[in-house]
Write an enzyme that holds these catalytic residues in place. Structure first.
Site, short mmCIF file in Angstrom:
data_model
loop_
_atom_site.label_atom_id
_atom_site.label_comp_id
_atom_site.label_asym_id
_atom_site.label_seq_id
_atom_site.Cartn_x
_atom_site.Cartn_y
_atom_site.Cartn_z
NE ARG A 143 -4.23 1.75 1.78
CZ ARG A 143 -5.23 1.98 2.61
NH1 ARG A 143 -5.28 1.37 3.79
NH2 ARG A 143 -6.20 2.80 2.27
CB THR A 210 -3.15 -3.72 0.45
OG1 THR A 210 -1.88 -3.06 0.51
CG2 THR A 210 -4.25 -2.75 0.89
CB CYS A 211 -0.60 -3.20 5.04
SG CYS A 211 0.50 -4.62 4.97
CB THR A 212 -5.59 -1.08 6.18
OG1 THR A 212 -6.26 0.16 6.21
CG2 THR A 212 -6.27 -2.04 7.13
#
Length: 244
Positions: A143, A210-212
């Site tokens: 991301r 994805t990362c968050t």
């Protein structure tokens, strides 16, 4: 008294010197951190985009080489098998911006994803491929930094199209649901029938992860889509209407 005053001035002088050195150290540390952030969020993007661009060009060049026809009377061979790092095709997400495309490669290790691509999950569930009769084609990408291919994944909405381009076909998916945040250990989101998704049985699915939140890797987000159409590639490689 004179001696005491001189002693006080010396102590104040040493304190001033120490504070000056501390200030310089903090300034230096701030500059180092700024350079590190710049490297992580800009320079790695530059390098990754360059690497992915070259790899994508090479993949398209191989697509221009005609496949060997089957021997007389022989059936067409099985679908191609891919090893870790191999190029599979391209992901097109119109919600990311006009003309956006991301190279898809096998694997989700840092070595693969750091090159500015979307990686195909091989574990804990081995992803189905788009041409398989059923299953979940699950992808991951960074991301932030290293190309940040999924930086805007949170902008993808239900009903949006997502297209996977391979050598022979355009696979058109329609977004059906999303999970804004879950544990990064939640592997169920990439299961053959993704847990937490709107899907309740086997089908032909696409999952993007994805990362968050942004600039962290504390949690994971997922977007799920379902295949709605397969368009064969024509001689001019005309994209489907969703990409025009």
């Amino acid at each position: 008294m004179g001696t005491a005053m001189r002693g006080g001035r010396r102590r104040r002088g040493r304190t001033a010197v120490a504070l000056g050195l501390l200030g310089e150290l903090l300034i230096t540390l701030g500059l180092v951190l700024a350079l590190f952030v710049g490297y992580s969020l800009w320079w790695t993007d530059v390098l990754a985009d360059r690497t992915a661009g070259h790899a994508g060009d090479r993949l398209r060049q191989t697509w221009g080489i005609p496949a060997a026809p089957p021997a007389d009377g022989a059936a067409a061979g099985p679908a191609p098998q891919y090893a870790a790092g191999d190029g599979v095709g391209f992901l097109h997400v119109p919600a990311f911006g006009r003309g956006d495309q991301t190279l898809i490669r096998m694997g989700t290790t840092a070595q693969v994803l750091d090159e500015g691509v979307a990686g195909v999950y091989e574990e804990p569930y081995r992803s189905a491929m788009p041409w398989d009769a059923e299953g979940n084609f699950a992808l991951a990408a960074h991301r932030d930094g290293h190309g940040a291919r999924f930086h805007d994944l949170d902008k993808v909405a239900v009903g949006d199209p997502v297209v996977v381009e391979t050598r022979d076909a355009w696979y058109v998916y329609r977004v059906a649901g999303a999970l804004p945040q879950t544990s990064k250990y939640d592997v169920g989101v990439v299961a053959p029938v993704p847990e937490g998704s709107p899907f309740t049985g086997p089908g032909r699915y696409l999952t993007l992860t994805t990362c968050t939140p942004v600039y962290t890797s504390r949690y994971r987000m997922a977007v799920w889509a379902q295949l709605v159409r397969v368009d064969p590639v024509d001689a001019r490689r005309t994209p489907p209407p969703e990409l025009r």
